[in-house]
Design a protein around this motif. Sequence first.
Motif, PDB file in Angstrom:
ATOM      1  N   LYS A 171       0.845  -1.181   0.000  1.00 34.74           N
ATOM      2  CA  LYS A 171       0.000   0.000   0.000  1.00 34.74           C
ATOM      3  C   LYS A 171       0.881   1.231   0.000  1.00 34.74           C
ATOM      4  O   LYS A 171       0.548   2.262  -0.532  1.00 34.74           O
ATOM      5  CB  LYS A 171      -0.871   0.033   1.267  1.00 34.74           C
ATOM      6  N   THR A 172       2.017   1.086   0.644  1.00 34.58           N
ATOM      7  CA  THR A 172       2.933   2.200   0.806  1.00 34.58           C
ATOM      8  C   THR A 172       3.817   2.323  -0.422  1.00 34.58           C
ATOM      9  O   THR A 172       4.358   1.327  -0.898  1.00 34.58           O
ATOM     10  CB  THR A 172       3.849   1.927   2.019  1.00 34.58           C
ATOM     11  N   ASP A 173       3.969   3.529  -0.909  1.00 34.50           N
ATOM     12  CA  ASP A 173       4.915   3.781  -1.983  1.00 34.50           C
ATOM     13  C   ASP A 173       6.307   3.772  -1.349  1.00 34.50           C
ATOM     14  O   ASP A 173       6.572   4.546  -0.425  1.00 34.50           O
ATOM     15  CB  ASP A 173       4.602   5.155  -2.607  1.00 34.50           C
ATOM     16  N   LEU A 174       7.162   2.894  -1.819  1.00 35.59           N
ATOM     17  CA  LEU A 174       8.475   2.754  -1.183  1.00 35.59           C
ATOM     18  C   LEU A 174       9.527   3.711  -1.745  1.00 35.59           C
ATOM     19  O   LEU A 174      10.611   3.822  -1.200  1.00 35.59           O
ATOM     20  CB  LEU A 174       8.967   1.309  -1.297  1.00 35.59           C
ATOM     21  N   GLU A 175       9.196   4.407  -2.813  1.00 35.19           N
ATOM     22  CA  GLU A 175      10.152   5.335  -3.417  1.00 35.19           C
ATOM     23  C   GLU A 175      10.628   6.435  -2.451  1.00 35.19           C
ATOM     24  O   GLU A 175      11.826   6.705  -2.380  1.00 35.19           O
ATOM     25  CB  GLU A 175       9.562   5.964  -4.681  1.00 35.19           C
ATOM     26  N   PRO A 176       9.714   7.058  -1.704  1.00 36.89           N
ATOM     27  CA  PRO A 176      10.183   8.086  -0.759  1.00 36.89           C
ATOM     28  C   PRO A 176      11.150   7.510   0.273  1.00 36.89           C
ATOM     29  O   PRO A 176      12.110   8.179   0.666  1.00 36.89           O
ATOM     30  CB  PRO A 176       8.894   8.574  -0.083  1.00 36.89           C
ATOM     31  N   LEU A 177      10.922   6.285   0.678  1.00 41.90           N
ATOM     32  CA  LEU A 177      11.833   5.637   1.631  1.00 41.90           C
ATOM     33  C   LEU A 177      13.212   5.493   1.010  1.00 41.90           C
ATOM     34  O   LEU A 177      14.229   5.815   1.616  1.00 41.90           O
ATOM     35  CB  LEU A 177      11.282   4.263   2.031  1.00 41.90           C
ATOM     36  N   ARG A 178      13.238   4.991  -0.226  1.00 40.46           N
ATOM     37  CA  ARG A 178      14.518   4.789  -0.917  1.00 40.46           C
ATOM     38  C   ARG A 178      15.287   6.106  -1.021  1.00 40.46           C
ATOM     39  O   ARG A 178      16.485   6.170  -0.745  1.00 40.46           O
ATOM     40  CB  ARG A 178      14.278   4.209  -2.322  1.00 40.46           C
ATOM     41  N   LYS A 179      14.569   7.164  -1.396  1.00 36.79           N
ATOM     42  CA  LYS A 179      15.232   8.465  -1.569  1.00 36.79           C
ATOM     43  C   LYS A 179      15.710   9.020  -0.231  1.00 36.79           C
ATOM     44  O   LYS A 179      16.810   9.551  -0.134  1.00 36.79           O
ATOM     45  CB  LYS A 179      14.284   9.444  -2.251  1.00 36.79           C
ATOM     46  N   LYS A 180      14.889   8.871   0.774  1.00 41.48           N
ATOM     47  CA  LYS A 180      15.260   9.374   2.097  1.00 41.48           C
ATOM     48  C   LYS A 180      16.524   8.679   2.614  1.00 41.48           C
ATOM     49  O   LYS A 180      17.371   9.291   3.256  1.00 41.48           O
ATOM     50  CB  LYS A 180      14.107   9.136   3.067  1.00 41.48           C
ATOM     51  N   LEU A 181      16.647   7.407   2.316  1.00 42.35           N
ATOM     52  CA  LEU A 181      17.818   6.660   2.770  1.00 42.35           C
ATOM     53  C   LEU A 181      19.000   6.793   1.807  1.00 42.35           C
ATOM     54  O   LEU A 181      20.059   6.223   2.051  1.00 42.35           O
ATOM     55  CB  LEU A 181      17.467   5.178   2.938  1.00 42.35           C
ATOM     56  N   SER A 182      18.793   7.546   0.709  1.00 43.01           N
ATOM     57  CA  SER A 182      19.829   7.778  -0.313  1.00 43.01           C
ATOM     58  C   SER A 182      20.375   6.491  -0.933  1.00 43.01           C
ATOM     59  O   SER A 182      21.586   6.319  -1.043  1.00 43.01           O
ATOM     60  CB  SER A 182      21.004   8.590   0.238  1.00 43.01           C
ATOM     61  N   PHE A 183      19.485   5.604  -1.304  1.00 41.22           N
ATOM     62  CA  PHE A 183      19.890   4.408  -2.032  1.00 41.22           C
ATOM     63  C   PHE A 183      19.563   4.584  -3.512  1.00 41.22           C
ATOM     64  O   PHE A 183      18.585   5.237  -3.856  1.00 41.22           O
ATOM     65  CB  PHE A 183      19.122   3.178  -1.524  1.00 41.22           C
TER      66      PHE A 183
END
Length: 122
Positions: free
Chosen positions: A100-112
């Motif tokens: 349900k959660t878009d994981l893109e913001p997580l990836r960007k926040k963690l700089s991967f």
Amino acid sequence: MQPEANFKRGIYLYVGRAKNGLQGRIKRHLRKEKKTFWHIDYLLQKAEVQEVWIKRDFFDECRTALEIKEILKDSSFPLKKFGASDCRCQSHLFYLAERKTDLEPLRKKLSFEKANIHGNQV
Ligand SMILES: [Zn+2]
């Protein structure tokens, strides 16, 4: 952890680190035929890898695991100490029942960066 654990259907995020040879490690993770050695090998026998996120410089996998838990509040630890047998983390594996959660913001926040796993350029 029970290697024969049954993994529930859903989305799993796993944090790991390759001290030597990121490329080789990722290729190993993507290969189905191999001896099961790490916890993650048991999951990957059953799971389909959708994305691989990488960071080329050193990163602290335990700190990253903590950050993921903070950001993904609806995630849980499906198996205690998974991938975390020699650190103080509860787990390096996270579970979401559905995407349900878009994981893109997580990836960007963690700089991967997202690795191109389909074009063999890891
Ligand atoms: Zn840890």
